[in-house]
Design a protein around this motif. Structure first.
Motif, PDB file in Angstrom:
ATOM      1  N   ALA A 363       9.052   4.029   2.333  1.00  0.00           N
ATOM      2  CA  ALA A 363       8.230   5.118   1.792  1.00  0.00           C
ATOM      3  C   ALA A 363       6.895   5.184   2.524  1.00  0.00           C
ATOM      4  O   ALA A 363       6.376   6.270   2.805  1.00  0.00           O
ATOM      5  CB  ALA A 363       8.001   4.913   0.299  1.00  0.00           C
ATOM      6  N   PHE A 364       6.358   4.026   2.864  1.00  0.00           N
ATOM      7  CA  PHE A 364       5.101   3.982   3.598  1.00  0.00           C
ATOM      8  C   PHE A 364       5.277   4.588   4.996  1.00  0.00           C
ATOM      9  O   PHE A 364       4.393   5.284   5.500  1.00  0.00           O
ATOM     10  CB  PHE A 364       4.595   2.540   3.698  1.00  0.00           C
ATOM     11  CG  PHE A 364       3.338   2.403   4.504  1.00  0.00           C
ATOM     12  CD1 PHE A 364       2.140   2.888   4.024  1.00  0.00           C
ATOM     13  CD2 PHE A 364       3.355   1.795   5.748  1.00  0.00           C
ATOM     14  CE1 PHE A 364       0.968   2.771   4.756  1.00  0.00           C
ATOM     15  CE2 PHE A 364       2.197   1.671   6.495  1.00  0.00           C
ATOM     16  CZ  PHE A 364       0.995   2.165   5.999  1.00  0.00           C
ATOM     17  N   GLY A 365       6.432   4.343   5.606  1.00  0.00           N
ATOM     18  CA  GLY A 365       6.710   4.895   6.928  1.00  0.00           C
ATOM     19  C   GLY A 365       6.667   6.416   6.937  1.00  0.00           C
ATOM     20  O   GLY A 365       6.198   7.037   7.903  1.00  0.00           O
ATOM     21  N   LYS A 366       7.107   7.052   5.849  1.00  0.00           N
ATOM     22  CA  LYS A 366       7.059   8.512   5.751  1.00  0.00           C
ATOM     23  C   LYS A 366       5.607   8.999   5.715  1.00  0.00           C
ATOM     24  O   LYS A 366       5.283  10.043   6.276  1.00  0.00           O
ATOM     25  CB  LYS A 366       7.808   8.977   4.502  1.00  0.00           C
ATOM     26  CG  LYS A 366       9.318   8.732   4.559  1.00  0.00           C
ATOM     27  CD  LYS A 366       9.992   9.188   3.283  1.00  0.00           C
ATOM     28  CE  LYS A 366      11.496   8.903   3.335  1.00  0.00           C
ATOM     29  NZ  LYS A 366      12.171   9.293   2.069  1.00  0.00           N
ATOM     30  N   MET A 367       4.751   8.236   5.030  1.00  0.00           N
ATOM     31  CA  MET A 367       3.335   8.606   4.992  1.00  0.00           C
ATOM     32  C   MET A 367       2.713   8.577   6.390  1.00  0.00           C
ATOM     33  O   MET A 367       1.887   9.422   6.726  1.00  0.00           O
ATOM     34  CB  MET A 367       2.557   7.646   4.079  1.00  0.00           C
ATOM     35  CG  MET A 367       2.884   7.727   2.622  1.00  0.00           C
ATOM     36  SD  MET A 367       1.791   6.630   1.687  1.00  0.00           S
ATOM     37  CE  MET A 367       2.731   6.434   0.179  1.00  0.00           C
ATOM     38  N   VAL A 368       3.119   7.611   7.196  1.00  0.00           N
ATOM     39  CA  VAL A 368       2.593   7.490   8.553  1.00  0.00           C
ATOM     40  C   VAL A 368       2.895   8.760   9.339  1.00  0.00           C
ATOM     41  O   VAL A 368       2.018   9.332  10.008  1.00  0.00           O
ATOM     42  CB  VAL A 368       3.179   6.259   9.271  1.00  0.00           C
ATOM     43  CG1 VAL A 368       2.759   6.238  10.742  1.00  0.00           C
ATOM     44  CG2 VAL A 368       2.731   4.975   8.574  1.00  0.00           C
ATOM     45  N   PHE A 369       4.128   9.245   9.246  1.00  0.00           N
ATOM     46  CA  PHE A 369       4.537  10.432   9.998  1.00  0.00           C
ATOM     47  C   PHE A 369       3.898  11.711   9.464  1.00  0.00           C
ATOM     48  O   PHE A 369       3.773  12.691  10.194  1.00  0.00           O
ATOM     49  CB  PHE A 369       6.061  10.565   9.981  1.00  0.00           C
ATOM     50  CG  PHE A 369       6.747   9.590  10.888  1.00  0.00           C
ATOM     51  CD1 PHE A 369       6.723   9.762  12.272  1.00  0.00           C
ATOM     52  CD2 PHE A 369       7.407   8.482  10.382  1.00  0.00           C
ATOM     53  CE1 PHE A 369       7.341   8.856  13.112  1.00  0.00           C
ATOM     54  CE2 PHE A 369       8.030   7.574  11.221  1.00  0.00           C
ATOM     55  CZ  PHE A 369       8.001   7.759  12.590  1.00  0.00           C
ATOM     56  N   GLN A 370       3.470  11.705   8.203  1.00  0.00           N
ATOM     57  CA  GLN A 370       2.891  12.900   7.594  1.00  0.00           C
ATOM     58  C   GLN A 370       1.365  12.927   7.657  1.00  0.00           C
ATOM     59  O   GLN A 370       0.753  13.974   7.436  1.00  0.00           O
ATOM     60  CB  GLN A 370       3.327  13.001   6.123  1.00  0.00           C
ATOM     61  CG  GLN A 370       4.810  13.233   5.947  1.00  0.00           C
ATOM     62  CD  GLN A 370       5.275  13.060   4.513  1.00  0.00           C
ATOM     63  OE1 GLN A 370       6.269  13.625   4.122  1.00  0.00           O
ATOM     64  NE2 GLN A 370       4.574  12.261   3.733  1.00  0.00           N
ATOM     65  N   SER A 371       0.746  11.796   7.966  1.00  0.00           N
ATOM     66  CA  SER A 371      -0.705  11.674   7.843  1.00  0.00           C
ATOM     67  C   SER A 371      -1.463  12.689   8.677  1.00  0.00           C
ATOM     68  O   SER A 371      -2.299  13.446   8.173  1.00  0.00           O
ATOM     69  CB  SER A 371      -1.157  10.258   8.236  1.00  0.00           C
ATOM     70  OG  SER A 371      -0.671   9.320   7.316  1.00  0.00           O
ATOM     71  N   SER A 372      -1.185  12.717   9.957  1.00  0.00           N
ATOM     72  CA  SER A 372      -1.912  13.609  10.856  1.00  0.00           C
ATOM     73  C   SER A 372      -1.610  15.078  10.554  1.00  0.00           C
ATOM     74  O   SER A 372      -2.510  15.921  10.565  1.00  0.00           O
ATOM     75  CB  SER A 372      -1.557  13.291  12.314  1.00  0.00           C
ATOM     76  OG  SER A 372      -2.210  14.161  13.196  1.00  0.00           O
TER      77      SER A 372
END
Length: 396
Positions: A363-372
């Motif tokens: 779930a954290f990995g998805k946040m990484v891809f969505q952050s920018s």
């Protein structure tokens, strides 16, 4: 268009994100072809002029008991006198008249007024110059600019703030247009009776960031690298972060970048964390050197920060953020999308957020891809400048 921009400090005298945003805005207007003059404060007795990156910079000696940039060097009793003079500083108004008459601007774009005081509105109004006021903090409500006292957010003005800000509410109607850098700060002022006759806008700050490649998300096996960057002060929640992290028995590290609000408080934090080898202090660190070393940022502000640059700066580097649900932070961080929102009045909320990330690497990995992607508006400096340009043209 001839634009006169007002701000307490200007490069190289920088203390935070507001000064950086202001400088990038001034230089951006100059690149768009505007004739830009920045008026700022200085120590000493003589007014000075210089040109920095095609921007004319006028530095007016501050007519007060000390220069704001040297506040930490002043004795505490002087702070009270400084704030009394800063209610309406007639001498700064008089000095500004000479600059206005020399430059003859088409419009005034006012940012932070501490040191100038609201006397700048009177000067521009007298000369018939349209005024745009940008709200970065709560200076117009609170002499300390933060509406935070005894570890709590002020729901309303205390008696002292009310008395010291009596002229401000009425005189705010001299402003033609007011811009909040967040919905939070604009509505806080408007709901307190300010700017009743002014046009109102929300324009989120924007910055130009380097094109950073997408990093590999945390694998859930190696140490989770947690980071903080900014001033080391109690209202920023750094002490809360250290204590929460130290209470967790997890495979993780905490990197703290920045300098203390005072040397004494910084030393206290070093002592507090000294028994935990997982915690590292790196002092002042450039963002481009800090973010690649961490997986997740923490912005644990206890006071209502209006629109902290560090939150969207972190996302620009593809680093999700754990942030408190105060001030303008919820306008930058969306829970579960580019970070996690926590309650500042709930001591265990920060600890729970770290543990939830630690136990859910996918779930954290998805946040990484969505952050920018989620903060793309805040990375579009041209759109940011054009919105202000259109606003100034409309009222000019």
């Amino acid at each position: 268009m001839k634009i006169m921009m007002i701000n307490t400090l200007y490069s190289p005298n920088i203390v935070g994100g507001a000064e950086i945003i202001f400088q990038e805005q001034a230089e951006g207007f100059a690149k768009l072809g505007h004739d830009v003059t920045v008026v700022t404060t200085k120590g000493g007795k003589q007014m000075s002029w210089e040109e920095i990156n095609d921007v004319n910079v006028c530095r007016i000696p501050i007519a007060n008991v000390y220069w704001h940039f040297e506040k930490d060097k002043a004795k505490r009793w002087k702070h009270k006198i400084w704030h009394l003079i800063d209610i309406y500083n007639w001498k700064m108004e008089k000095a500004l008249y000479s600059v206005i008459d020399r430059v003859k601007p088409d419009v005034a774009l006012c940012h932070n007024l501490a040191g100038f005081s609201i006397s700048v509105w009177g000067a521009f109004k007298t000369r018939g110059i349209p005024i745009v006021q940008v709200l970065h903090d709560q200076y117009l409500l609170c002499p300390n600019s933060n509406a935070f006292k005894n570890g709590k957010i002020c729901d309303k003005q205390c008696t002292i703030c009310h008395l010291m800000r009596l002229p401000h509410r009425k005189l705010s109607n001299q402003v033609d247009a007011v811009v909040g850098v967040s919905k939070y700060v604009l509505y806080r002022l408007v709901n307190n009776g300010y700017f009743r006759e002014s046009k109102k806008f929300v324009i989120h700050n924007a910055r130009k960031f380097p094109d950073v490649p997408m990093p590999k998300p945390w694998d859930g096996v190696s140490p989770l690298r947690i980071g903080y960057i900014g001033t080391l002060s109690k209202v920023k929640g750094v002490e809360w972060l250290i204590k929460s992290f130290m209470s967790l028995d997890i495979n993780a590290t905490l990197t703290i970048a920045g300098k203390g609000e005072t040397p004494e408080y910084e030393e206290y934090l070093h002592q507090l964390a000294s028994s935990d080898r997982r915690i590292t202090f790196t002092g002042y660190t450039k963002p481009e050197n800090h973010y690649p070393r961490i997986h997740v940022s923490v912005v644990p502000s206890l006071w209502p920060d209006t629109f902290p640059t560090v939150a969207f700066e972190s996302c620009a580097y593809h680093v999700p953020v754990i942030a408190t649900k105060v001030g303008g932070l919820p306008e930058i961080i969306k829970d579960g999308v580019n970070g996690v929102l926590i309650e500042p009045n709930n001591e265990i909320s920060l600890k729970k957020a770290i543990v939830n990330i630690y136990n859910n690497s996918s779930a954290f990995g998805k946040m990484v891809f969505q952050s920018s992607k989620f903060v793309s508006e805040l990375m579009d400096i041209r759109s940011f400048l054009m919105r202000y340009s259109r606003l100034m043209e409309d009222i000019g």
